[in-house]
Enzyme design. Structure first.
Site, PDB file in Angstrom:
ATOM      1  N   ARG A 141       1.845  -3.727  -7.607  1.00 30.56           N
ATOM      2  CA  ARG A 141       1.246  -3.151  -8.811  1.00 30.56           C
ATOM      3  C   ARG A 141       2.103  -2.069  -9.466  1.00 30.56           C
ATOM      4  O   ARG A 141       2.295  -2.071 -10.679  1.00 30.56           O
ATOM      5  CB  ARG A 141      -0.147  -2.574  -8.491  1.00 30.56           C
ATOM      6  CG  ARG A 141      -1.240  -3.599  -8.478  1.00 30.56           C
ATOM      7  CD  ARG A 141      -2.322  -3.215  -7.509  1.00 30.56           C
ATOM      8  NE  ARG A 141      -1.818  -3.382  -6.155  1.00 30.56           N
ATOM      9  CZ  ARG A 141      -1.919  -4.508  -5.459  1.00 30.56           C
ATOM     10  NH1 ARG A 141      -2.543  -5.536  -5.965  1.00 30.56           N
ATOM     11  NH2 ARG A 141      -1.417  -4.616  -4.242  1.00 30.56           N
ATOM     12  N   THR A 142       2.591  -1.136  -8.659  1.00 31.17           N
ATOM     13  CA  THR A 142       3.302  -0.004  -9.266  1.00 31.17           C
ATOM     14  C   THR A 142       4.567  -0.488  -9.971  1.00 31.17           C
ATOM     15  O   THR A 142       4.810  -0.169 -11.129  1.00 31.17           O
ATOM     16  CB  THR A 142       3.629   1.061  -8.196  1.00 31.17           C
ATOM     17  OG1 THR A 142       2.415   1.441  -7.564  1.00 31.17           O
ATOM     18  CG2 THR A 142       4.280   2.281  -8.818  1.00 31.17           C
TER      19      THR A 142
ATOM     20  N   LYS B 100      25.231  -0.833   2.112  1.00 32.42           N
ATOM     21  CA  LYS B 100      26.562  -0.438   2.588  1.00 32.42           C
ATOM     22  C   LYS B 100      26.558   0.992   3.102  1.00 32.42           C
ATOM     23  O   LYS B 100      27.592   1.491   3.551  1.00 32.42           O
ATOM     24  CB  LYS B 100      27.580  -0.537   1.445  1.00 32.42           C
ATOM     25  CG  LYS B 100      27.739  -1.912   0.848  1.00 32.42           C
ATOM     26  CD  LYS B 100      28.788  -1.843  -0.273  1.00 32.42           C
ATOM     27  CE  LYS B 100      28.818  -3.108  -1.111  1.00 32.42           C
ATOM     28  NZ  LYS B 100      29.574  -2.895  -2.358  1.00 32.42           N
TER      29      LYS B 100
ATOM     30  N   HIS C 264       1.619  10.133  -4.824  1.00 30.35           N
ATOM     31  CA  HIS C 264       1.718   8.976  -5.719  1.00 30.35           C
ATOM     32  C   HIS C 264       1.041   9.381  -7.030  1.00 30.35           C
ATOM     33  O   HIS C 264      -0.054   8.927  -7.346  1.00 30.35           O
ATOM     34  CB  HIS C 264       1.010   7.796  -5.058  1.00 30.35           C
ATOM     35  CG  HIS C 264       1.281   6.460  -5.670  1.00 30.35           C
ATOM     36  ND1 HIS C 264       1.925   6.294  -6.886  1.00 30.35           N
ATOM     37  CD2 HIS C 264       0.972   5.212  -5.236  1.00 30.35           C
ATOM     38  CE1 HIS C 264       1.997   4.997  -7.160  1.00 30.35           C
ATOM     39  NE2 HIS C 264       1.427   4.319  -6.166  1.00 30.35           N
TER      40      HIS C 264
ATOM     41  N   ARG D 249      10.359   4.494  -5.785  1.00 33.97           N
ATOM     42  CA  ARG D 249       9.512   4.587  -4.590  1.00 33.97           C
ATOM     43  C   ARG D 249      10.420   4.578  -3.389  1.00 33.97           C
ATOM     44  O   ARG D 249      11.352   3.755  -3.313  1.00 33.97           O
ATOM     45  CB  ARG D 249       8.542   3.407  -4.538  1.00 33.97           C
ATOM     46  CG  ARG D 249       7.834   3.292  -3.206  1.00 33.97           C
ATOM     47  CD  ARG D 249       6.771   2.232  -3.228  1.00 33.97           C
ATOM     48  NE  ARG D 249       5.629   2.631  -4.042  1.00 33.97           N
ATOM     49  CZ  ARG D 249       4.506   1.929  -4.132  1.00 33.97           C
ATOM     50  NH1 ARG D 249       4.388   0.776  -3.486  1.00 33.97           N
ATOM     51  NH2 ARG D 249       3.513   2.347  -4.882  1.00 33.97           N
TER      52      ARG D 249
HETATM   53  C1  NCD Z   1      -0.778   2.140  -2.760  1.00 30.67           C
HETATM   54  C2  NCD Z   1       0.549   2.728  -2.322  1.00 30.67           C
HETATM   55  O1  NCD Z   1       1.582   2.086  -2.390  1.00 30.67           O
HETATM   56  O2  NCD Z   1       0.492   3.897  -1.944  1.00 30.67           O
HETATM   57  N1  NCD Z   1      -0.668   1.032  -3.581  1.00 30.67           N
HETATM   58  C3  NCD Z   1      -0.445   1.206  -4.926  1.00 30.67           C
HETATM   59  O3  NCD Z   1       0.506   1.826  -5.345  1.00 30.67           O
HETATM   60  N2  NCD Z   1      -1.337   0.669  -5.767  1.00 30.67           N
HETATM   61  C4  NCD Z   1      -1.759   2.000  -1.680  1.00 30.67           C
HETATM   62  C5  NCD Z   1      -1.386   1.341  -0.390  1.00 30.67           C
HETATM   63  O4  NCD Z   1      -0.287   0.829  -0.214  1.00 30.67           O
HETATM   64  O5  NCD Z   1      -2.254   1.324   0.483  1.00 30.67           O
END
Ligand code: NCD
Length: 309
Positions: A59-60, A88, A137, A109
């Site tokens: 999703r992100t 590397k 997040h 991320r």
């Molecule tokens: C979450 C995350 O990656 O922190 N997912 C997201 O970004 N929608 C929640 C999770 O992974 O449990």
């Protein structure tokens, strides 16, 4: 005074850096994006987003990419460090310095808690934190707030339960810190060994009205929002602990008997066992709509940080 200038060129690293007026402004801008999304805007034409994902994401990453595309911009990046020079042995700092030369903004991320803060220091373009290990997040918290405000018409005055893995769940950390700006009653619901991180407790103390409990069922009747989360398997050092805790909260239709009729159930997703599919077609289920808000919110953030609105 908070206005669009407030966000221009700014790094989006932590909800600790947002006050109420700033949150409201971002949510209002996300409201404007609902219309723009349908019109296929050229607001970010010629701009390049680098999406760097060192940890899994559906999703992100895809909503950042979709948001950029919908505003007429373009996207480069990777969904896994495999195949990049990280394999590397290149340092994160050097990867960020490199990508800064090729893009106007970075969304990233990474498993390291300090990653996005460190990246922001070495980047010559703004950095948006799309998940920094178990720490924060922030864009998820903002889209969660936008989801709640849209569904309920308000955030103030609500009873909100954050349930599941509050120790490792970064979405709950950012959301709890964001909620200290609102007049809400918050309930941190978790097994004892997965209680809310102490640094989050310290940061909300005296600002957020909260309780801590292990028992979701007993508080359910008063809740306006239940925000369920996944037990974060990848953060456990002992797999036996995960096995013991993984089914701590199983929410199904039967469990929701006794909830307010207009109680909304949220989840950042992916769900594993936390919410049964028999809840999906009930009026409680807000988690699919919640994903949609990720587009509006990320369109708003990209446009604000790039100074296009
Ligand atoms: C979450 C995350 O990656 O922190 N997912 C997201 O970004 N929608 C929640 C999770 O992974 O449990």
């Amino acid at each position: 005074m908070v206005n669009a200038e407030t966000f221009k060129g700014r790094n989006i690293i932590s909800m600790r850096e947002f006050d109420r007026a700033e949150i409201d402004f971002v949510l209002d801008t996300a409201d404007d994006m609902v219309k723009l999304e349908q019109e296929r805007s050229d607001l970010l034409k010629g701009k390049v987003l680098a999406a760097l994902f060192f940890e899994p994401s559906t999703r992100t990453r895809l909503s950042f990419e979709s948001a950029m595309n919908r505003l007429g911009g373009s996207v480069i990046g990777f969904a896994t460090p495999a195949g990049s020079s990280v394999e590397k042995g290149e340092s994160l700092a050097d990867t960020i310095r490199t990508v800064s030369q090729y893009s106007d903004i970075i969304a990233m991320r990474h498993p390291d808690e300090e990653s996005s803060r460190m990246a922001a220091k070495v980047a010559s373009v703004p950095v948006i934190n799309g998940g920094s290990g178990p720490w924060e997040h922030p864009t998820q918290a903002l889209l969660d707030l936008h989801t709640i405000r849209t569904a309920k018409g308000t955030i103030d005055g609500l009873n909100i339960a954050l349930a599941g893995d509050l120790k490792f769940g970064r979405t709950t950390h950012s959301l709890a810190v964001a909620l200290r700006n609102f007049d809400v009653k918050c309930h941190f619901v978790s097994p004892d060994s997965l209680k809310m991180r102490q640094d989050v407790i310290d940061d909300v103390e005296g600002k957020l009205d909260y309780t801590e409990t292990e028992d979701l069922k007993s508080i359910l009747p008063e809740m306006d929002i239940v925000y369920a989360t996944r037990i974060q398997k990848e953060r456990f050092s002992d797999p036996a602990d995960y096995e013991r805790l993984k089914d701590a909260y199983l929410i199904d239709k039967e469990f929701l008997r006794g909830a307010k009729e207009d109680m909304k159930l949220m989840h950042p997703l992916p769900r594993i066992n936390e919410i049964s599919t028999d809840v999906d077609d009930t009026p409680h289920a807000l988690y699919f709509k919640q994903m949609r808000h990720g587009i509006y919110l990320r369109m708003a953030l990209l446009a604000l940080v790039l100074g296009a609105v």
